[in-house]
Motif scaffolding. Structure first.
Motif, PDB file in Angstrom:
ATOM      1  N   SER A  56       6.532 101.585  35.227  1.00 40.76           N
ATOM      2  CA  SER A  56       6.118 102.640  34.305  1.00 40.76           C
ATOM      3  C   SER A  56       4.708 103.145  34.639  1.00 40.76           C
ATOM      4  CB  SER A  56       6.148 102.126  32.866  1.00 40.76           C
ATOM      5  OG  SER A  56       5.120 101.185  32.650  1.00 40.76           O
ATOM      6  N   PHE A  57       4.412 104.380  34.208  1.00 41.26           N
ATOM      7  CA  PHE A  57       3.088 104.959  34.437  1.00 41.26           C
ATOM      8  C   PHE A  57       2.012 104.208  33.657  1.00 41.26           C
ATOM      9  CE2 PHE A  57       5.706 108.719  35.577  1.00 41.26           C
ATOM     10  CZ  PHE A  57       5.215 108.905  36.868  1.00 41.26           C
ATOM     11  N   ASP A  58       2.378 103.704  32.493  1.00 38.91           N
ATOM     12  CA  ASP A  58       1.415 102.919  31.715  1.00 38.91           C
ATOM     13  C   ASP A  58       1.008 101.652  32.470  1.00 38.91           C
ATOM     14  OD1 ASP A  58       1.287 104.676  29.573  1.00 38.91           O
ATOM     15  OD2 ASP A  58       2.989 103.752  28.551  1.00 38.91           O
ATOM     16  N   SER A  59       1.966 101.055  33.149  1.00 38.82           N
ATOM     17  CA  SER A  59       1.655  99.864  33.944  1.00 38.82           C
ATOM     18  C   SER A  59       0.724 100.212  35.098  1.00 38.82           C
ATOM     19  CB  SER A  59       2.941  99.238  34.488  1.00 38.82           C
ATOM     20  OG  SER A  59       3.788  98.815  33.446  1.00 38.82           O
ATOM     21  N   PHE A  60       0.960 101.354  35.732  1.00 34.52           N
ATOM     22  CA  PHE A  60       0.081 101.774  36.813  1.00 34.52           C
ATOM     23  C   PHE A  60      -1.335 102.010  36.296  1.00 34.52           C
ATOM     24  CE2 PHE A  60       3.972 103.769  39.065  1.00 34.52           C
ATOM     25  CZ  PHE A  60       4.312 102.528  39.577  1.00 34.52           C
ATOM     26  N   ALA A  61      -1.435 102.566  35.081  1.00 38.49           N
ATOM     27  CA  ALA A  61      -2.753 102.796  34.484  1.00 38.49           C
ATOM     28  C   ALA A  61      -3.478 101.471  34.255  1.00 38.49           C
ATOM     29  CB  ALA A  61      -2.597 103.557  33.168  1.00 38.49           C
ATOM     30  N   THR A  62      -2.740 100.453  33.832  1.00 34.95           N
ATOM     31  CA  THR A  62      -3.333  99.128  33.631  1.00 34.95           C
ATOM     32  C   THR A  62      -3.779  98.518  34.951  1.00 34.95           C
ATOM     33  OG1 THR A  62      -1.879  98.767  31.718  1.00 34.95           O
ATOM     34  CG2 THR A  62      -2.937  96.830  32.663  1.00 34.95           C
ATOM     35  N   VAL A  63      -2.956  98.693  35.981  1.00 40.85           N
ATOM     36  CA  VAL A  63      -3.319  98.212  37.316  1.00 40.85           C
ATOM     37  C   VAL A  63      -4.604  98.874  37.795  1.00 40.85           C
ATOM     38  CG1 VAL A  63      -2.659  98.273  39.757  1.00 40.85           C
ATOM     39  CG2 VAL A  63      -0.993  97.558  38.039  1.00 40.85           C
ATOM     40  N   LEU A  64      -4.693 100.188  37.611  1.00 40.42           N
ATOM     41  CA  LEU A  64      -5.883 100.912  38.051  1.00 40.42           C
ATOM     42  C   LEU A  64      -7.120 100.499  37.263  1.00 40.42           C
ATOM     43  CD1 LEU A  64      -4.463 104.520  38.588  1.00 40.42           C
ATOM     44  CD2 LEU A  64      -5.160 102.876  40.342  1.00 40.42           C
ATOM     45  N   TYR A  65      -6.934 100.221  35.980  1.00 44.22           N
ATOM     46  CA  TYR A  65      -8.069  99.766  35.168  1.00 44.22           C
ATOM     47  C   TYR A  65      -8.582  98.417  35.677  1.00 44.22           C
ATOM     48  CZ  TYR A  65     -10.612  97.637  31.288  1.00 44.22           C
ATOM     49  OH  TYR A  65     -11.562  96.983  30.543  1.00 44.22           O
ATOM     50  N   LYS A 197      -8.369 104.639  31.467  1.00 43.08           N
ATOM     51  CA  LYS A 197      -9.751 104.251  31.207  1.00 43.08           C
ATOM     52  C   LYS A 197     -10.708 105.064  32.083  1.00 43.08           C
ATOM     53  CE  LYS A 197      -9.756 100.855  28.148  1.00 43.08           C
ATOM     54  NZ  LYS A 197     -10.577 100.901  26.925  1.00 43.08           N
ATOM     55  N   VAL A 198     -11.864 105.390  31.517  1.00 44.09           N
ATOM     56  CA  VAL A 198     -12.834 106.207  32.240  1.00 44.09           C
ATOM     57  C   VAL A 198     -13.403 105.469  33.449  1.00 44.09           C
ATOM     58  CG1 VAL A 198     -14.885 105.464  30.941  1.00 44.09           C
ATOM     59  CG2 VAL A 198     -14.772 107.787  31.875  1.00 44.09           C
ATOM     60  N   THR A 199     -13.341 104.147  33.448  1.00 42.29           N
ATOM     61  CA  THR A 199     -13.835 103.388  34.609  1.00 42.29           C
ATOM     62  C   THR A 199     -13.068 103.737  35.877  1.00 42.29           C
ATOM     63  OG1 THR A 199     -12.395 101.553  33.943  1.00 42.29           O
ATOM     64  CG2 THR A 199     -14.715 101.411  33.308  1.00 42.29           C
ATOM     65  N   VAL A 200     -11.811 104.130  35.732  1.00 41.34           N
ATOM     66  CA  VAL A 200     -11.018 104.520  36.904  1.00 41.34           C
ATOM     67  C   VAL A 200     -11.623 105.760  37.556  1.00 41.34           C
ATOM     68  CG1 VAL A 200      -8.755 105.274  37.716  1.00 41.34           C
ATOM     69  CG2 VAL A 200      -8.919 103.507  35.943  1.00 41.34           C
ATOM     70  N   LEU A 201     -12.022 106.735  36.733  1.00 44.44           N
ATOM     71  CA  LEU A 201     -12.621 107.966  37.262  1.00 44.44           C
ATOM     72  C   LEU A 201     -13.990 107.691  37.884  1.00 44.44           C
ATOM     73  CD1 LEU A 201     -11.679 110.494  34.430  1.00 44.44           C
ATOM     74  CD2 LEU A 201     -10.403 109.877  36.483  1.00 44.44           C
ATOM     75  N   TRP A 202     -14.779 106.841  37.209  1.00 48.78           N
ATOM     76  CA  TRP A 202     -16.072 106.461  37.779  1.00 48.78           C
ATOM     77  C   TRP A 202     -15.882 105.769  39.127  1.00 48.78           C
ATOM     78  CZ3 TRP A 202     -20.384 108.508  36.483  1.00 48.78           C
ATOM     79  CH2 TRP A 202     -20.682 108.852  35.161  1.00 48.78           C
ATOM     80  N   TRP A 203     -14.906 104.890  39.188  1.00 51.06           N
ATOM     81  CA  TRP A 203     -14.626 104.138  40.422  1.00 51.06           C
ATOM     82  C   TRP A 203     -14.269 105.087  41.562  1.00 51.06           C
ATOM     83  CZ3 TRP A 203      -9.209 102.015  41.522  1.00 51.06           C
ATOM     84  CH2 TRP A 203      -9.191 101.271  42.702  1.00 51.06           C
ATOM     85  N   ILE A 204     -13.380 106.044  41.293  1.00 48.91           N
ATOM     86  CA  ILE A 204     -12.986 107.007  42.325  1.00 48.91           C
ATOM     87  C   ILE A 204     -14.203 107.802  42.798  1.00 48.91           C
ATOM     88  CG2 ILE A 204     -11.618 109.084  42.771  1.00 48.91           C
ATOM     89  CD1 ILE A 204      -9.527 107.961  40.809  1.00 48.91           C
TER      90      ILE A 204
END
Length: 352
Positions: A56-65, A197-204
């Motif tokens: 699921s996309f939610d799981s991918f979001a958790t992985v990225l976080y 999570k905004v940390t994903v955008l900061w990380w990128i």
């Protein structure tokens, strides 16, 4: 007359295309993160097959976080490793900066962003101390930062107990500026219905900046030169000591950023947390293609290494496996990454 013309055209096309194709293949094979890309695909396919909820996309979001909170520091650690240095104080430094911001805000009744900026100065001082000690004494960074790790661990516990009489900091959620800082360091946004999570955008953003610095700036050339041969770098005018001190300070600043995320995400910091994370940052960098001997690595590779950890960490949970196997799995991934990187290095050297 037409036959020779056709033969000449065909031969010319072959002569033109083949070298370009080979050149492109050689460039691909020389990429330090190639082995990590293959590993990431393998881990992704594994959990896509064995863990239905992983899809699921939610799981991918958790992985990225999960990957982002490790990847931000792993990026800086990777840059330092390219310069042939290590920092074992990162795990507790994350906690130290969060504790500093929380305690200063609470004790001095500061606005949240003021305490955060003051704790950034604390972080930069830690990084400068590590870099200065390494460059002035000649003692390996492994030992210097191990000493810093122990000192910070002791300070975290002793000072927190002394100041607040507990091992956890009190809440600062009711202080001015808290919500603004929370949005910056621990906010979230919805993208196509997925909470990210905004940390994903900061990380990128940080990875893009790291990539540009490494391959498009003089400072990036200096990092590779220092990691390849400090003596030769000095001979051509590279400020080796300055480069290393700056990199240690960048590592400390990345620890500060993640520390602020932890503070404004959970509102309270445990003085003993963070121990052991320093190895995870190094693992992400090594899995991403950073050489233990310096002179080799990429910002993108560290990001891939963090994604591999994120997928492994969450994939084991989604698959319903015993989480006690996580460290074993990580050890296996690290071993395979090191062996793969060595094999690719030998293969590419043989093709030169």
């Amino acid at each position: 007359m037409s036959i020779p013309a056709t033969e000449v055209t065909t031969g010319s096309a072959t002569d033109t295309v083949t070298p370009r194709t080979r050149q492109g293949l050689d460039k691909l094979l020389h990429r330090p993160e190639l082995a990590s890309v293959i590993g990431a695909v393998g881990v992704f396919v594994l959990f896509m097959v064995v863990a239905p909820s992983f899809r699921s996309f939610d799981s991918f979001a958790t992985v990225l976080y999960t990957a982002s909170t490790l990847g931000i520091v792993a990026l800086a650690v990777g840059l330092l490793m390219i310069a042939d240095e290590f920092d074992l104080s990162t795990g507790v430094a994350v906690t130290s900066t969060a504790l500093a911001a929380s305690i200063m805000n609470y004790q001095w009744h500061l606005q949240s962003w003021v305490g955060s900026l003051l704790s950034l100065l604390v972080a930069l001082a830690i990084g400068f101390f590590n870099g200065w000690m390494v460059t002035r004494t000649g003692v390996p960074s492994f030992l210097i930062t191990l000493a810093t790790f122990l000192m910070l661990q002791g300070l975290n516990l002793a000072l927190t107990k002394r100041i607040v009489n507990e091992v956890a900091t009190p809440s600062i959620a009711d202080m001015q500026g808290y919500e603004v800082c929370r949005k910056i360091f621990a906010g979230h946004l919805e993208i196509f219905g997925v909470d990210l999570k905004v940390t994903v955008l900061w990380w990128i953003l940080f990875v893009v900046i790291g990539h540009v610095v490494l391959f498009k700036t003089k400072f990036g050339n200096w990092i590779f030169a220092v990691g390849g041969s400090p003596e030769a770098s000095r001979a051509v005018g590279v400020p080796v000591a300055r480069v290393k001190i700056i990199l240690f300070m960048i590592v400390a600043a990345s620890c500060w950023f993640v520390g602020q995320h932890n503070l404004f995400e959970f509102d309270s910091i445990q003085a003993g947390q963070g121990v052991g994370n320093e190895f995870l940052y190094i693992i992400c960098a090594v899995v991403g293609g950073c050489a233990m001997t310096g002179g080799k690595g990429t910002a993108i590779g560290t990001a891939i290494g963090a994604v591999i950890y994120g997928m492994t960490n969450q994939g084991i949970v989604y698959a319903g496996w015993n989480p006690d196997w996580l460290k074993f799995f990580l050890g296996g991934v690290l071993l395979l990454a090191v062996l793969s990187n060595n094999s690719f290095s030998k293969f590419t050297e043989a093709r030169k």
